[in-house]
Design a protein around this motif. Structure first.
Motif, mmCIF file in Angstrom:
data_model
loop_
_atom_site.group_PDB
_atom_site.id
_atom_site.type_symbol
_atom_site.label_atom_id
_atom_site.label_comp_id
_atom_site.label_asym_id
_atom_site.label_seq_id
_atom_site.Cartn_x
_atom_site.Cartn_y
_atom_site.Cartn_z
ATOM 1 N N CYS A 391 -6.392 8.479 -7.483
ATOM 2 C CA CYS A 391 -6.059 8.470 -8.902
ATOM 3 C C CYS A 391 -4.640 8.994 -9.086
ATOM 4 O O CYS A 391 -4.304 10.075 -8.594
ATOM 5 C CB CYS A 391 -7.042 9.329 -9.684
ATOM 6 N N ILE A 392 -3.811 8.227 -9.817
ATOM 7 C CA ILE A 392 -2.386 8.517 -9.951
ATOM 8 C C ILE A 392 -2.024 8.499 -11.429
ATOM 9 O O ILE A 392 -2.443 7.593 -12.161
ATOM 10 C CB ILE A 392 -1.553 7.462 -9.191
ATOM 11 N N THR A 393 -1.234 9.465 -11.867
ATOM 12 C CA THR A 393 -0.802 9.471 -13.268
ATOM 13 C C THR A 393 0.611 10.030 -13.395
ATOM 14 O O THR A 393 1.039 10.877 -12.600
ATOM 15 C CB THR A 393 -1.787 10.287 -14.141
ATOM 16 N N GLN A 394 1.352 9.517 -14.368
ATOM 17 C CA GLN A 394 2.672 10.021 -14.751
ATOM 18 C C GLN A 394 3.688 9.951 -13.619
ATOM 19 O O GLN A 394 4.533 10.842 -13.478
ATOM 20 C CB GLN A 394 2.567 11.466 -15.268
ATOM 21 N N VAL A 395 3.630 8.897 -12.821
ATOM 22 C CA VAL A 395 4.606 8.761 -11.745
ATOM 23 C C VAL A 395 5.519 7.574 -12.012
ATOM 24 O O VAL A 395 5.220 6.680 -12.799
ATOM 25 C CB VAL A 395 3.946 8.612 -10.359
ATOM 26 N N ARG A 396 6.622 7.548 -11.303
ATOM 27 C CA ARG A 396 7.612 6.477 -11.441
ATOM 28 C C ARG A 396 7.328 5.335 -10.482
ATOM 29 O O ARG A 396 7.687 4.176 -10.747
ATOM 30 C CB ARG A 396 9.012 7.039 -11.186
ATOM 31 N N MET A 397 6.681 5.635 -9.352
ATOM 32 C CA MET A 397 6.428 4.624 -8.323
ATOM 33 C C MET A 397 5.027 4.854 -7.756
ATOM 34 O O MET A 397 4.857 5.651 -6.831
ATOM 35 C CB MET A 397 7.493 4.711 -7.231
ATOM 36 N N PRO A 398 4.017 4.169 -8.277
ATOM 37 C CA PRO A 398 2.644 4.407 -7.805
ATOM 38 C C PRO A 398 2.447 4.092 -6.322
ATOM 39 O O PRO A 398 1.868 4.888 -5.586
ATOM 40 C CB PRO A 398 1.799 3.485 -8.692
ATOM 41 N N LEU A 399 2.935 2.925 -5.882
ATOM 42 C CA LEU A 399 2.749 2.510 -4.485
ATOM 43 C C LEU A 399 4.098 2.163 -3.881
ATOM 44 O O LEU A 399 4.838 1.334 -4.423
ATOM 45 C CB LEU A 399 1.828 1.292 -4.396
ATOM 46 N N VAL A 400 4.425 2.775 -2.750
ATOM 47 C CA VAL A 400 5.679 2.506 -2.058
ATOM 48 C C VAL A 400 5.402 2.346 -0.570
ATOM 49 O O VAL A 400 4.917 3.270 0.079
ATOM 50 C CB VAL A 400 6.700 3.633 -2.275
ATOM 51 N N PHE A 401 5.715 1.153 -0.056
ATOM 52 C CA PHE A 401 5.648 0.891 1.387
ATOM 53 C C PHE A 401 7.004 0.300 1.757
ATOM 54 O O PHE A 401 7.248 -0.892 1.568
ATOM 55 C CB PHE A 401 4.495 -0.057 1.707
ATOM 56 N N ASP A 402 7.895 1.156 2.280
ATOM 57 C CA ASP A 402 9.310 0.831 2.354
ATOM 58 C C ASP A 402 9.846 1.054 3.762
ATOM 59 O O ASP A 402 9.916 2.196 4.238
ATOM 60 C CB ASP A 402 10.082 1.694 1.351
ATOM 61 N N THR A 403 10.247 -0.031 4.432
ATOM 62 C CA THR A 403 10.845 0.082 5.767
ATOM 63 C C THR A 403 12.359 0.204 5.712
ATOM 64 O O THR A 403 13.019 0.227 6.753
ATOM 65 C CB THR A 403 10.482 -1.141 6.626
#
Length: 502
Positions: A391-403
């Motif tokens: 559970c995620i709230t009040q964020v700028r980037m919920p999901l980040v998968f970054d190479t």
């Protein structure tokens, strides 16, 4: 690890259970999906479907820890520390360093034995003031409630010979010893939790001016960002090659730098840990397992100014790690990386919440929910990572998968077998987005998104093979392929508990 079994401990289990019940309501279907592992997804590098192996996390059978049965030495507090400070004489020469270290050394064990050195209050005195300490093999530093162990504000106490000056911004790092170094197996830093919920505490006083100056540890971190250079600040706890290390029912607050670094060892349990440092305090990671095997972080509350957790695989691989039933406030998220050259694998993240603001209402400068980050500078294989019931709230980037977290080349980051089953994001900040960025056409991300409900579905995506089932996020972009998959589970129903009063 052993279960608690005494009648006196029953109220403590009840109190912890109360917090657990407020965390996340997971459906039986989601639990079954996690346990069964029957999730089909599209392999990013082929046109055929496959069933990824779901992560199982820590290979140990981990239950709630208990404090050692044997207390080797008991030390009574002699300070009150009004306003978290002592007098000039005490601040200039921390009075408790020698006696605590002598007790720790006297209690060192051989083999698998374990005893405690216990810090207790004495009348109105409930404070200890110390410079750097080393916890040797077989010893648990046990801090009674309401005792606080305060770290020295005298930078010279932490100085490492022939290194940059501790307490300055320099061209290199490495000038400061940690406040607590853990050396040897079967060790711990633990607290005693009272009936009112208070527990033993370590306070790094990162917010207070260093002895003889008007500058705080956190000021140095800000200066390094604004003016260049590297701050030389001490970590709070650093355990290296220390198998079977435990943090239990302990408050870690106001760290000058990272709170906990666990490196190149097997068997680490953090349970009932409450980390509380503002989101504005730079480089104050919560818990960083690096080159670590068989780790469980459970039932904990983590608030800090950088990654809540950062699992690293730099010079040695990290594997078999479970992060469960824990809550994050104002951090940069639950992270893997950026060092992954040696590999990261079999990571299970389950039943956690992430809130983008800290307990004071301060927004994180880089609020992220779930993140895997690496680059050509320090990349390597990240595989078999499973997220369930997040559970995620009040964020700028919920999901980040970054190479492509940093620029440079020399190694290749690959993310495969990444499964997200059950995530909900709410109240995302204005301009929020997600990132799914594979390295290139030959090294796409292998990702499965099941039961994903985000209130922001904006995404930057490239080079990824993504299996989708019941997901509001449907990425498109260069080198991105998607397919329908069959899976079980549901989107979690979320509640976000407040950070407990300390």
């Amino acid at each position: 690890m052993q279960h608690k079994g005494t009648t006196a401990d029953a109220p403590q289990r009840h109190r912890r259970g109360k917090f657990t019940g407020a965390r996340i309501a997971l459906s039986a279907a989601l639990a079954a999906a996690t346990a069964g592992g029957v999730i089909a997804y599209a392999n990013a590098s082929t046109t055929t479907s496959s069933v990824p192996a779901l992560a199982t996390g820590d290979s140990r059978n981990v239950s709630e820890p208990h404090v050692p049965a044997t207390v080797c030495r008991t030390l009574a507090a002699g300070l009150t520390m009004a306003g978290r400070r002592s007098g000039s004489t005490q601040e200039g020469a921390a009075p408790d360093t020698t006696r605590i270290q002598q007790a720790l050394d006297a209690c060192k064990q051989s083999g698998s034995g374990q005893v405690a050195v216990k810090l207790v209050a004495s009348g109105s005195h409930a404070a200890f003031l110390t410079g750097p300490l080393t916890v040797p093999q077989g010893v648990v530093l046990l801090i009674d409630s309401p005792v606080t162990l305060y770290g020295s504000l005298k930078a010279a106490d932490y100085q490492i010979s022939s290194k940059p000056t501790c307490g300055t911004v320099a061209t290199a790092s490495g000038g400061c010893k940690p406040l607590i170094t853990v050396s040897g197996a079967n060790t711990g830093i633990e607290g005693v939790r009272a009936a009112n919920g208070t527990q033993g505490r370590v306070d790094g006083r990162g917010d207070l001016p260093l002895y003889g100056t008007a500058t705080t540890w956190w000021d140095l971190a800000t200066q390094s960002k604004n003016n260049g250079g590297i701050q030389n600040n001490p970590r709070m706890i650093q355990a290296v090659k220390s198998d079977n290390f435990t943090l239990y029912d302990i408050d870690l607050v106001n760290a000058p730098n990272f709170h906990v670094s666990y490196q190149n060892a097997t068997g680490f349990t953090a349970w009932g840990v409450r980390i509380k440092t503002p989101a504005s305090a730079r480089n104050t990671d919560g818990i960083d397992p690096s080159g670590a095997t068989d780790v469980t972080i459970a039932d904990s509350y983590i608030m800090d100014g950088d990654d809540g957790i950062a699992i690293k695989g730099g010079s040695a691989a990290s594997k078999n790690i479970t992060i469960k039933n824990s809550h994050f406030y104002g951090t940069h998220g639950i992270s893997i990386g950026s060092e992954t050259a040696a590999g990261v694998s079999n990571i299970l993240v389950t039943g956690d919440t992430v809130t983008g603001t800290d307990a004071n209402g301060t927004a994180s400068g880089s609020s992220v929910g779930l993140r895997i980050k690496s680059s050509g500078v320090n990349g390597g294989p990240v595989t078999q990572v499973t997220y369930t019931g997040t559970c995620i709230t009040q964020v700028r980037m919920p999901l980040v998968f970054d190479t492509h977290y940093a620029t440079g080349s020399g190694s290749t980051p690959t993310f495969t077998g990444i499964v997200v089953n059950g995530v909900r994001a709410t109240s995302s900040v204005s301009g929020a987005k997600n990132v799914i960025s594979g390295y290139d056409a030959a090294h796409p991300i292998g990702l499965t998104l099941l039961n994903v409900s985000l209130d922001t579905n904006t995404v930057t995506a490239e080079y990824a093979g993504i299996g989708l089932s019941n997901s509001t996020l449907k990425p498109t972009g260069t080198g991105v392929t998607t397919s329908s998959v069959t899976g079980s589970g549901t989107v979690p129903t979320c509640t976000f508990p407040a950070f407990p009063a300390l």
